[in-house]
Design an enzyme around this catalytic site. Sequence first.
Site, PDB file in Angstrom:
ATOM      1  N   ARG A   1      27.157 -18.825 -11.798  1.00  0.00           N
ATOM      2  CA  ARG A   1      28.168 -19.590 -10.711  1.00  0.00           C
ATOM      3  C   ARG A   1      26.985 -20.076  -9.886  1.00  0.00           C
ATOM      4  O   ARG A   1      25.844 -19.945 -10.042  1.00  0.00           O
ATOM      5  CB  ARG A   1      28.866 -18.166 -10.074  1.00  0.00           C
ATOM      6  CG  ARG A   1      28.372 -16.928 -10.193  1.00  0.00           C
ATOM      7  CD  ARG A   1      27.005 -16.654  -9.315  1.00  0.00           C
ATOM      8  NE  ARG A   1      26.994 -17.262  -7.986  1.00  0.00           N
ATOM      9  CZ  ARG A   1      26.272 -17.420  -7.115  1.00  0.00           C
ATOM     10  NH1 ARG A   1      25.054 -17.352  -7.665  1.00  0.00           N
ATOM     11  NH2 ARG A   1      26.315 -18.164  -6.076  1.00  0.00           N
TER      12      ARG A   1
ATOM     13  N   ASP B   1      29.586 -26.232  -2.110  1.00  0.00           N
ATOM     14  CA  ASP B   1      30.202 -26.517  -3.504  1.00  0.00           C
ATOM     15  C   ASP B   1      30.865 -27.725  -3.402  1.00  0.00           C
ATOM     16  O   ASP B   1      30.823 -28.374  -4.689  1.00  0.00           O
ATOM     17  CB  ASP B   1      31.276 -25.337  -3.673  1.00  0.00           C
ATOM     18  CG  ASP B   1      30.654 -23.938  -3.821  1.00  0.00           C
ATOM     19  OD1 ASP B   1      30.368 -23.359  -3.157  1.00  0.00           O
ATOM     20  OD2 ASP B   1      30.534 -23.821  -5.109  1.00  0.00           O
TER      21      ASP B   1
ATOM     22  N   ASN C   1      32.530 -24.373   0.933  1.00  0.00           N
ATOM     23  CA  ASN C   1      31.655 -23.150   0.513  1.00  0.00           C
ATOM     24  C   ASN C   1      32.412 -21.807   0.422  1.00  0.00           C
ATOM     25  O   ASN C   1      33.488 -21.958   0.636  1.00  0.00           O
ATOM     26  CB  ASN C   1      30.296 -23.346   1.481  1.00  0.00           C
ATOM     27  CG  ASN C   1      29.164 -22.519   0.916  1.00  0.00           C
ATOM     28  OD1 ASN C   1      28.745 -22.634  -0.168  1.00  0.00           O
ATOM     29  ND2 ASN C   1      28.806 -21.523   1.715  1.00  0.00           N
TER      30      ASN C   1
END
Length: 353
Positions: A53, A244, A254
């Site tokens: 991730r 992100d 995020n």
Amino acid sequence: MRDGDLKKTVETLRWIDNRLEMIDQRLLPHQFVYVSHESAAEVATSIRDMVIRGAPAIGVAAAYGVALEALRWRDQPAQEQRSALDEAFSVLSASRPTAVNLFWAIERMRVFCRNQSAADASSLAALVVAEAHRIYQEDIQINQSLGRFGAELLHDGDRVLTHCNAGALATAGHGTALGVIRSAVESGKKISVWADETRPFLQGARLTAWELMQDHIPVTLITDNMSGYLMSRGEIDRIIVGADRVAANGDVANKIGTYMVAVLAHRHRIPFYVASPLSTIDLAKASGADIPIEERAPCEVTGYGEQFWAPVGVSVRNPSFDVTPASLITGIITERGIVSAPDAGKIRQLFDL
Ligand code: MRU
């Protein structure tokens, strides 16, 4: 991996004998296990299930997923390999929706494959593997450049709060937010870190705390509801988080909880920085409102692993990310420098537009 003299402490992904191995981050910090992958579908499953991730790490993994698929079809007719690669692009694209690095890497691999005129599947496979290696190596170099720019913002003795994990585990190496901290420490500054535990998946407690302890960088773990208290007492000097997806106007998606931290930072006049490579900036999204936010399974909120603490059948929401408006961000740290008080014009300038 062929990473020359690049310095790395945690090897999040590694390429061994034409297989992709990734640390199973769900098991950290108690078990350190590599999971092996031989196809794009296996990589997509690992991304979806959080074996790996973190935005840049997901992108690098997807690039290697494409490489694995090219290798799997290297003894078949070229046309069949091309069809398998098209299927790989869609399977990988469907794994997670928010981190744009996934789509950035898939698009780069798609264009790369399209531009190759290799006559046979075996030659194309070799070229695709080399391109995945390039993405991996570039990610580390980008994080190191970004880290050097960001390190200038940290003062000797700073106590820095971070949320989620934006470290080596979330990238090919060095990290984005933790890369800034690592670079500052490497330059001789004494930095200590407050790590938010980051409910519900506990990336801060399980990953950031572990990663920093591996590097002997002082870290203190807190629960997500403690940072306001510490800010009010003047115990947090600066905040650095990862991203992100950054929209064209500087809004940042995020990990869930980032927005809350940014609002508190604003209230207490504490600088709030986002560390983001250019591959995380999505000029196609005008603002944060356009960024797709992943909703994950309720079981991540009602418990963890085998342990469940909420009543069976309770209604649950589990948005995995939130959006911090650009107006709350002191600066976005990139490999091309720092964008202070980000807005659409300054973001465009970063790309020479
Ligand atoms: O759900 P995750 O663990 O993939 O979320 C990760 C984050 O939100 C990180 O902060 C972000 O990807 C930046 S990683 C350099």
